[in-house]
Design a protein around this motif. Structure first.
Motif, PDB file in Angstrom:
ATOM      1  N   ARG A  96       4.347  50.921  30.303  1.00 30.33           N
ATOM      2  CA  ARG A  96       6.489  50.606  29.572  1.00 30.33           C
ATOM      3  C   ARG A  96       5.736  49.422  28.510  1.00 30.33           C
ATOM      4  N   GLU A  97       6.499  49.380  27.479  1.00 31.25           N
ATOM      5  CA  GLU A  97       6.559  48.734  26.746  1.00 31.25           C
ATOM      6  C   GLU A  97       8.534  47.891  27.006  1.00 31.25           C
ATOM      7  N   ILE A  98       8.582  46.964  27.132  1.00 30.31           N
ATOM      8  CA  ILE A  98      10.193  46.164  26.742  1.00 30.31           C
ATOM      9  C   ILE A  98      10.315  45.291  25.785  1.00 30.31           C
ATOM     10  N   VAL A  99      11.293  46.086  24.922  1.00 34.84           N
ATOM     11  CA  VAL A  99      12.387  45.467  23.620  1.00 34.84           C
ATOM     12  C   VAL A  99      13.275  44.131  24.637  1.00 34.84           C
ATOM     13  N   LEU A 100      13.244  42.826  24.469  1.00 32.14           N
ATOM     14  CA  LEU A 100      13.690  41.530  24.611  1.00 32.14           C
ATOM     15  C   LEU A 100      14.340  41.054  23.587  1.00 32.14           C
ATOM     16  N   ALA A 101      15.831  40.686  23.939  1.00 30.02           N
ATOM     17  CA  ALA A 101      16.828  39.750  23.039  1.00 30.02           C
ATOM     18  C   ALA A 101      16.483  38.764  22.449  1.00 30.02           C
ATOM     19  N   SER A 102      16.455  38.562  21.413  1.00 33.60           N
ATOM     20  CA  SER A 102      16.024  37.282  20.763  1.00 33.60           C
ATOM     21  C   SER A 102      17.117  37.038  19.976  1.00 33.60           C
ATOM     22  N   ASP A 103      17.449  35.280  19.447  1.00 32.59           N
ATOM     23  CA  ASP A 103      18.263  34.886  18.665  1.00 32.59           C
ATOM     24  C   ASP A 103      17.384  34.019  17.683  1.00 32.59           C
ATOM     25  N   SER A 104      17.466  34.710  16.355  1.00 25.89           N
ATOM     26  CA  SER A 104      17.075  34.393  14.936  1.00 25.89           C
ATOM     27  C   SER A 104      17.785  33.191  14.479  1.00 25.89           C
ATOM     28  N   LEU A 105      16.917  32.328  14.257  1.00 27.66           N
ATOM     29  CA  LEU A 105      16.936  31.005  13.558  1.00 27.66           C
ATOM     30  C   LEU A 105      16.253  31.159  12.025  1.00 27.66           C
ATOM     31  N   VAL A 106      16.742  31.344  11.067  1.00 27.65           N
ATOM     32  CA  VAL A 106      16.973  31.287   9.459  1.00 27.65           C
ATOM     33  C   VAL A 106      16.898  30.033   8.638  1.00 27.65           C
ATOM     34  N   ASP A 107      15.977  28.976   8.017  1.00 28.62           N
ATOM     35  CA  ASP A 107      16.556  27.910   7.117  1.00 28.62           C
ATOM     36  C   ASP A 107      15.360  28.718   5.747  1.00 28.62           C
ATOM     37  N   GLN A 108      16.244  28.318   4.937  1.00 32.74           N
ATOM     38  CA  GLN A 108      15.898  28.898   3.389  1.00 32.74           C
ATOM     39  C   GLN A 108      15.987  27.560   2.376  1.00 32.74           C
ATOM     40  N   SER A 109      15.364  27.222   2.040  1.00 37.17           N
ATOM     41  CA  SER A 109      15.833  25.958   0.772  1.00 37.17           C
ATOM     42  C   SER A 109      14.849  26.537  -0.246  1.00 37.17           C
ATOM     43  N   ALA A 110      15.214  26.122  -1.460  1.00 36.14           N
ATOM     44  CA  ALA A 110      14.513  26.612  -2.934  1.00 36.14           C
ATOM     45  C   ALA A 110      15.257  25.644  -3.866  1.00 36.14           C
ATOM     46  N   THR A 111      13.563  24.580  -3.997  1.00 42.18           N
ATOM     47  CA  THR A 111      13.589  23.779  -5.001  1.00 42.18           C
ATOM     48  C   THR A 111      12.838  23.653  -6.326  1.00 42.18           C
ATOM     49  N   LYS A 112      13.974  23.604  -7.507  1.00 39.48           N
ATOM     50  CA  LYS A 112      13.436  23.456  -8.754  1.00 39.48           C
ATOM     51  C   LYS A 112      13.435  22.205  -9.495  1.00 39.48           C
ATOM     52  N   GLU A 113      12.204  22.120  -9.536  1.00 43.31           N
ATOM     53  CA  GLU A 113      11.604  20.680 -10.459  1.00 43.31           C
ATOM     54  C   GLU A 113      11.174  20.754 -12.336  1.00 43.31           C
ATOM     55  N   GLU A 114      11.586  20.252 -12.658  1.00 42.43           N
ATOM     56  CA  GLU A 114      11.402  20.151 -14.936  1.00 42.43           C
ATOM     57  C   GLU A 114       9.954  18.459 -14.519  1.00 42.43           C
ATOM     58  N   ASP A 115       9.429  18.696 -15.350  1.00 40.97           N
ATOM     59  CA  ASP A 115       8.772  16.527 -15.231  1.00 40.97           C
ATOM     60  C   ASP A 115       9.533  16.441 -17.327  1.00 40.97           C
ATOM     61  N   SER A 116       9.110  15.685 -17.423  1.00 37.92           N
ATOM     62  CA  SER A 116       9.588  14.753 -18.262  1.00 37.92           C
ATOM     63  C   SER A 116       8.563  16.007 -19.904  1.00 37.92           C
ATOM     64  N   ASP A 117       7.571  16.733 -19.262  1.00 34.92           N
ATOM     65  CA  ASP A 117       6.383  17.023 -19.745  1.00 34.92           C
ATOM     66  C   ASP A 117       7.607  18.221 -20.456  1.00 34.92           C
ATOM     67  N   GLY A 118       8.137  19.201 -20.220  1.00 35.84           N
ATOM     68  CA  GLY A 118       8.635  20.213 -20.095  1.00 35.84           C
ATOM     69  C   GLY A 118       8.003  21.285 -18.960  1.00 35.84           C
ATOM     70  N   GLY A 119       7.529  21.228 -18.705  1.00 38.22           N
ATOM     71  CA  GLY A 119       6.431  21.403 -16.951  1.00 38.22           C
ATOM     72  C   GLY A 119       7.230  21.999 -16.004  1.00 38.22           C
ATOM     73  N   LYS A 120       7.832  23.043 -15.424  1.00 38.93           N
ATOM     74  CA  LYS A 120       8.972  24.026 -14.271  1.00 38.93           C
ATOM     75  C   LYS A 120       7.830  23.935 -13.223  1.00 38.93           C
ATOM     76  N   ARG A 121       8.836  23.518 -11.926  1.00 40.61           N
ATOM     77  CA  ARG A 121       8.010  24.134 -10.355  1.00 40.61           C
ATOM     78  C   ARG A 121       9.085  24.169  -9.432  1.00 40.61           C
ATOM     79  N   GLU A 122       8.588  25.417  -9.048  1.00 44.82           N
ATOM     80  CA  GLU A 122       9.933  26.345  -8.246  1.00 44.82           C
ATOM     81  C   GLU A 122       9.113  26.222  -6.410  1.00 44.82           C
TER      82      GLU A 122
END
Length: 189
Positions: A96-122
């Motif tokens: 048999r296969e049993i499907v259990l209830a679950s609580d999901s917690l999703v944490d998402q973050s985005a960081t954008k950086e730009e250095d003095s030489d014009g380089g970009k990083r995400e």
């Protein structure tokens, strides 16, 4: 009454040995009572269970499932004219296969950086955490899926008759949704 120092004085070894014996008997009684209580509690409160790997606290409602299906199919087929005595074997591809209830917690973050030489990083971070929902000290079951039937063998006295054989295959297909190539009908000795 003697003080603590007097009890452990070399002169009074009889009192010492009595105190040590009383202490050891007390520890022994505590250990025995805990063991007896645990055994009684387990015997009276925990029903015997057979479980799947992911859910150790859920009883297996499908114990003997194959046998019950075989018996029901035998009872139905025995009533068909020309079949005679019947023996059925059913195999399951998995439990048999049993499907259990679950609580999901999703944490998402985005960081954008730009250095003095014009380089970009995400930088994107995604963190997901799932926890099984527990109610009354048991996992909450959303649904249970019955074991899948892999194959059926029907041994019947009338199994050599092509019309009977075809009728038995079609009835097993109708009852269990199994393809015809996974159903075999044989003549009984």
């Amino acid at each position: 009454m003697k003080s603590f120092r007097e009890l452990f004085n070399k002169k009074d070894q009889q009192s010492q040995s009595k105190l040590i014996m009383a202490f050891l008997v007390g520890i022994l009684l505590i250990i025995l009572s805990n063991t007896v209580l645990k055994t009684k509690t387990a015997a009276t409160h925990d029903p015997p269970t057979k479980t799947m790997t992911a859910t150790p606290s859920l009883p297996n409602a499908y114990d003997g499932y194959e046998e019950r299906l075989e018996n029901k199919l035998e009872q139905v087929i025995n009533k068909v004219d020309g079949v005679g005595n019947v023996k059925v074997m059913i195999t399951l591809s998995y439990g048999r296969e049993i499907v259990l209830a679950s609580d999901s917690l999703v944490d998402q973050s985005a960081t954008k950086e730009e250095d003095s030489d014009g380089g970009k990083r995400e930088v994107n971070n995604l963190k997901r955490e799932d926890k099984t929902v527990i109610t009354n000290n048991s996992p909450l079951v959303l649904k249970e899926l019955k074991p899948k039937i892999e194959g059926i063998v029907i041994v019947a006295q009338g199994g050599d008759n092509i019309i009977i054989k075809d009728a038995l295959i079609k009835s097993a297909q109708a009852l269990f949704g199994v393809e015809a190539n996974k159903i075999e009908v044989l003549k009984m000795k």
